[in-house]
Design an enzyme around this catalytic site. Structure first.
Site, PDB file in Angstrom:
ATOM      1  N   GLU A  13       0.852  -1.183   0.000  1.00 34.33           N
ATOM      2  CA  GLU A  13       0.000   0.000   0.000  1.00 34.33           C
ATOM      3  C   GLU A  13       0.892   1.240   0.000  1.00 34.33           C
ATOM      4  OE1 GLU A  13      -1.778   0.946   4.055  1.00 34.33           O
ATOM      5  OE2 GLU A  13      -1.525  -1.210   4.254  1.00 34.33           O
TER       6      GLU A  13
ATOM      7  N   CYS B  25      -3.499  -4.160   4.492  1.00 32.81           N
ATOM      8  CA  CYS B  25      -2.639  -5.170   5.099  1.00 32.81           C
ATOM      9  C   CYS B  25      -2.987  -6.596   4.656  1.00 32.81           C
ATOM     10  CB  CYS B  25      -2.672  -5.068   6.616  1.00 32.81           C
ATOM     11  SG  CYS B  25      -2.112  -3.472   7.210  1.00 32.81           S
TER      12      CYS B  25
ATOM     13  N   HIS C 239      -2.238 -11.221  11.897  1.00 30.36           N
ATOM     14  CA  HIS C 239      -1.844  -9.881  11.453  1.00 30.36           C
ATOM     15  C   HIS C 239      -1.714  -9.042  12.726  1.00 30.36           C
ATOM     16  CE1 HIS C 239      -1.610  -6.017   9.701  1.00 30.36           C
ATOM     17  NE2 HIS C 239      -2.815  -5.645  10.108  1.00 30.36           N
TER      18      HIS C 239
END
Lengths: 419, 85
Positions: free
Chosen positions: A82, A114, A250
């Site tokens: 990103e 993400c 994550h």
């Protein structure tokens, strides 16, 4: 059935980092509120580093270790990010060039906050599974650099966006995906995915991020639950506590993972608080180890957690790891795979921990100088030359050799050199 | 009845706040209090909301409850959701 997964893996956590508690005290933030969030260090990109150098530096040791014939079988290179540097030209083209890969290779870039790393990873896994080109390998490179300055104006951004600066980092992961998955063998078809439109965090301008911390956390927790439920619908006899010896999440910051794990355990197993705490230490904390050294590296954070798990947990025998990936906006996935003692030995040979130890520890003064953007490259820069006086002296003097750095931009074209 | 149900949800949220934030236990919580001012970080806030959802058997997306500014608004939102509004 064909096996597939990660053949080789590496992480690049930057050349410099900042101690997070030092930053919190410097910003006069309430340190008590930060203690439970389990943040330690954040990697900071230097003016001579960009998403290309990060990605190449992560992937180079993997590519260098391959015999020429195998290197030429890399037929798909996906950069997941990103932090793009151009709306049209893909980062992967630069990464491909500096890694010296075969030209008979697909080059592309994937974006979904993400989740990008998982998106690239799953695409690579399916490329191998398709057997459209038997024996071919794919290289997946996640690479991100944070831009945590809050977009000014508007009142929807909560004050807890101040979490963004301490928690956001920079880093890259590289994974060679093939039919010889020494590091992590994917459980094929065991995927629970879940996505919907939500405006939790975003990068609406070229140089900054915006977000709503509460909304993002709520969405993360919703997805954590929904992806697992979907996984459970697709895979027989799955139990959150017993089916996975380890869990890799994550990890925007450790405290968020701890909260998510607690929620999932309470919901799915009705465990008591003390048992949940012990389970967290045993199954989840190995995965936090590296994430706490870099901060959130976005597209690659979930794989940094996976690498931390495989490197730091016990693998006397093969162990199954459950993986939860979340990207704002949002898309998410729960999937799994198996790692073995041999895989741990191979990954440890990359010496990820030692590379993290070898980074330069930034003083607040050095960090602030970097923050002012002096010497840094803004999006859309047409011409630029590295002024080495903007790179902290210690990094120049003692910096590791054999790493790629950004040296010049000529008519938008980035030029790199090996240090 | 409605006011009573509202008060019950308020008491429930107050207890959840005490559970997640032991430091404020016993302190009177007012509708205008913001969880942040009571010492809650974002993980604590999510947990307080979730405990209330579980106690009320509310099966909704957590994101539907984001955007509330203080305890009173959280109670209003929980009340509305638990009455199908």
């Amino acid at each position: 059935m064909l096996s597939v997964g990660i053949e080789a893996m590496n992480v690049f956590g930057g050349s410099a980092f900042l101690d997070v508690m030092q930053l919190i005290s410097h910003r006069r933030l309430d340190s008590a509120r930060f203690e439970n969030l389990l943040m330690r260090q954040k990697a900071v990109a230097l003016p001579c580093e960009d998403p290309v150098t990060f990605g190449v530096n992560a992937a180079k040791p993997i590519v260098d270790a391959l015999p020429e014939a195998e290197k030429d079988r890399i037929e798909l290179l996906i950069t997941c990010t990103e932090s793009g540097i151009d709306f049209g030209k893909s980062l992967s083209t630069y990464v491909h060039h500096y890694l010296g890969l075969s030209r008979n290779c697909r080059l592309l870039e994937i974006k979904n906050a993400c989740y990008s790393g998982t998106a690239g990873f799953q695409m690579a896994v399916n490329f191998v599974l398709s057997q459209a080109s038997p024996g071919a390998k794919a290289l997946v490179v996640t690479t991100d650099i944070s831009r945590f300055t809050v977009v000014e104006g508007g009142d929807a951004l909560t004050e807890d966006w101040s979490f963004a600066e301490p928690s956001s980092g920079a880093g890259a992961t590289a994974m060679l995906i093939s039919d010889t998955p020494h590091i992590f063998q994917v459980d094929v078809g065991a995927n629970g995915y879940y996505g919907h439109e939500v405006m939790d965090t975003c990068r609406p301008t070229a140089e900054s991020e915006a977000g709503d911390a509460d909304l993002s956390l709520m969405s993360y927790l919703d997805c954590c639950e929904q992806t697992f439920l979907e996984y459970q619908r697709r895979v027989a006899d799955v139990d959150y506590r017993d089916s996975f010896q380890y869990l890799a999440f994550h990890t925007p910051f450790g405290g968020m993972v701890k909260g998510a794990h607690r929620t999932m355990m309470r919901k799915t197993t009705k465990s008591r608080r003390e048992d949940i705490e012990a389970d967290f230490e045993r199954r989840v904390s190995p995965g936090l180890r590296y994430c706490q050294r870099t901060g959130n590296i976005m597209g690659g954070t979930v794989f940094l957690s996976l690498a931390g798990t495989i490197d730091n947990a016990r693998f006397d025998t093969a162990q199954r790891i459950g993986v939860f990936s979340y990207g704002s906006g949002c898309c998410s996935e729960f999937y799994s795979g198996v790692a073995t003692p041999d895989g741990q030995r191979r990954l440890r040979a990359m010496e990820i921990s030692r590379h993290l130890d070898d980074r330069h520890s930034l003083s607040i003064e050095e960090y602030e100088r970097l923050l002012t953007g002096k010497g840094a490259v803004a999006f859309g820069t047409r011409n630029w030359k590295l002024d080495e006086s903007h790179v902290p002296g210690q990094v120049q003097a003692s910096g590791p050799k054999g790493r790629l750095i950004l040296e010049r931009i000529h008519e938008f074209h980035r030029e790199y050199r090996w240090n | 009845m409605t006011a009573q149900r509202h008060a019950e949800i308020f008491a429930l949220v107050q207890n959840n706040i005490y559970e997640v934030l032991p430091d404020v236990e016993g302190r009177e919580i007012k509708p205008g209090d913001r969880l942040t001012d009571l010492g809650a970080n974002s993980v604590d806030r999510a947990e307080i909301v979730m405990l209330a959802m579980e106690a009320l058997s509310l099966h909704i997306q957590r994101v539907e409850l984001s955007g509330v500014k203080n305890v009173g608004e959280l109670v209003d939102a929980l009340y509305a959701k638990s009455h199908g509004q």
